[in-house]
Design a protein around this motif. Structure first.
Motif, PDB file in Angstrom:
ATOM      1  N   UNK A  55       0.842  -1.194   0.000  1.00  0.00           N
ATOM      2  CA  UNK A  55       0.000   0.000   0.000  1.00  0.00           C
ATOM      3  C   UNK A  55       0.878   1.244   0.000  1.00  0.00           C
ATOM      4  N   UNK A  56       0.489   2.196  -0.840  1.00  0.00           N
ATOM      5  CA  UNK A  56       1.191   3.475  -0.883  1.00  0.00           C
ATOM      6  C   UNK A  56       0.146   4.588  -0.963  1.00  0.00           C
ATOM      7  N   UNK A  57       0.584   5.814  -0.748  1.00  0.00           N
ATOM      8  CA  UNK A  57      -0.321   6.962  -0.758  1.00  0.00           C
ATOM      9  C   UNK A  57      -0.035   7.828  -1.976  1.00  0.00           C
ATOM     10  N   UNK A  58      -1.090   8.221  -2.693  1.00  0.00           N
ATOM     11  CA  UNK A  58      -0.979   9.101  -3.844  1.00  0.00           C
ATOM     12  C   UNK A  58      -1.388  10.507  -3.399  1.00  0.00           C
ATOM     13  N   UNK A  59      -0.433  11.423  -3.345  1.00  0.00           N
ATOM     14  CA  UNK A  59      -0.709  12.782  -2.872  1.00  0.00           C
ATOM     15  C   UNK A  59      -1.684  13.519  -3.788  1.00  0.00           C
ATOM     16  N   UNK A  60      -1.581  13.285  -5.083  1.00  0.00           N
ATOM     17  CA  UNK A  60      -2.463  13.987  -6.027  1.00  0.00           C
ATOM     18  C   UNK A  60      -3.917  13.538  -5.878  1.00  0.00           C
ATOM     19  N   UNK A  61      -4.119  12.235  -5.688  1.00  0.00           N
ATOM     20  CA  UNK A  61      -5.474  11.704  -5.556  1.00  0.00           C
ATOM     21  C   UNK A  61      -5.948  11.670  -4.111  1.00  0.00           C
ATOM     22  N   UNK A  62      -5.044  12.009  -3.201  1.00  0.00           N
ATOM     23  CA  UNK A  62      -5.347  12.063  -1.769  1.00  0.00           C
ATOM     24  C   UNK A  62      -5.968  10.769  -1.254  1.00  0.00           C
ATOM     25  N   UNK A  63      -5.336   9.646  -1.638  1.00  0.00           N
ATOM     26  CA  UNK A  63      -5.816   8.354  -1.187  1.00  0.00           C
ATOM     27  C   UNK A  63      -4.773   7.272  -1.385  1.00  0.00           C
ATOM     28  N   UNK A  65      -3.412   3.349  -2.523  1.00  0.00           N
ATOM     29  CA  UNK A  65      -3.541   2.432  -3.653  1.00  0.00           C
ATOM     30  C   UNK A  65      -2.582   1.261  -3.457  1.00  0.00           C
ATOM     31  N   UNK A  66      -2.869   0.169  -4.172  1.00  0.00           N
ATOM     32  CA  UNK A  66      -1.945  -0.963  -4.192  1.00  0.00           C
ATOM     33  C   UNK A  66      -0.892  -0.708  -5.265  1.00  0.00           C
ATOM     34  N   UNK A  67       0.382  -0.859  -4.896  1.00  0.00           N
ATOM     35  CA  UNK A  67       1.473  -0.691  -5.854  1.00  0.00           C
ATOM     36  C   UNK A  67       1.563  -1.880  -6.802  1.00  0.00           C
ATOM     37  N   UNK A  68       1.043  -3.014  -6.352  1.00  0.00           N
ATOM     38  CA  UNK A  68       1.042  -4.233  -7.169  1.00  0.00           C
ATOM     39  C   UNK A  68      -0.077  -5.134  -6.666  1.00  0.00           C
ATOM     40  N   UNK A  69      -0.359  -6.187  -7.419  1.00  0.00           N
ATOM     41  CA  UNK A  69      -1.417  -7.115  -7.022  1.00  0.00           C
ATOM     42  C   UNK A  69      -1.068  -7.738  -5.667  1.00  0.00           C
ATOM     43  N   UNK A  70      -2.095  -7.887  -4.841  1.00  0.00           N
ATOM     44  CA  UNK A  70      -1.910  -8.487  -3.522  1.00  0.00           C
ATOM     45  C   UNK A  70      -3.207  -9.140  -3.093  1.00  0.00           C
ATOM     46  N   UNK A  71      -3.118 -10.269  -2.420  1.00  0.00           N
ATOM     47  CA  UNK A  71      -4.311 -10.998  -1.979  1.00  0.00           C
ATOM     48  C   UNK A  71      -4.489 -10.836  -0.475  1.00  0.00           C
ATOM     49  N   UNK A  72      -5.627 -10.283  -0.098  1.00  0.00           N
ATOM     50  CA  UNK A  72      -5.986 -10.145   1.315  1.00  0.00           C
ATOM     51  C   UNK A  72      -6.748 -11.398   1.697  1.00  0.00           C
TER      52      UNK A  72
END
Length: 101
Positions: A55-63, A65-72
């Motif tokens: 998980x990372x944060x996108x400052x422009x979208x203010x939310x 996102x997953x940097x790559x596919x991941x299974x929870x």
């Protein structure tokens, strides 16, 4: 009415938002669950630091996102009875959401 307080249910919601490219943020998710933003921040930190979610944060979208596919995988947290209870809770909440809209 509070939809749910258990962190696992909140993390499932966060995961769903991340998969749908919804760029969730702490404020929006906290409002959805009627909990503090700090609780959601801890949930995201737990997912990232303990579960190794990319998980990372996108400052422009203010939310987030997953940097790559991941299974929870909730099965890593729950025994069979807890998983069945969670499925039942999810079904009830989805009916509530439909009635609310």
């Amino acid at each position: 009415m509070r939809q749910s307080r258990p962190p696992l249910v909140r993390m499932q919601h966060i995961d769903r938002e991340l998969r749908n490219n919804g760029y969730p943020n702490c404020t929006r998710v906290a409002c959805h669950f009627e909990v503090s933003s700090k609780s959601i921040q801890r949930d995201i930190e737990y997912m990232r630091d303990v579960l190794n979610a990319p998980i990372d944060y996108d400052k422009k979208k203010k939310g987030y996102f997953y940097k790559q596919h991941w299974a929870f995988l909730t099965s890593t947290f729950l025994d069979r009875h807890e998983a069945e209870a969670l499925k039942a809770t999810k079904k009830v909440l989805s009916q509530y959401q439909c009635a609310k809209n």
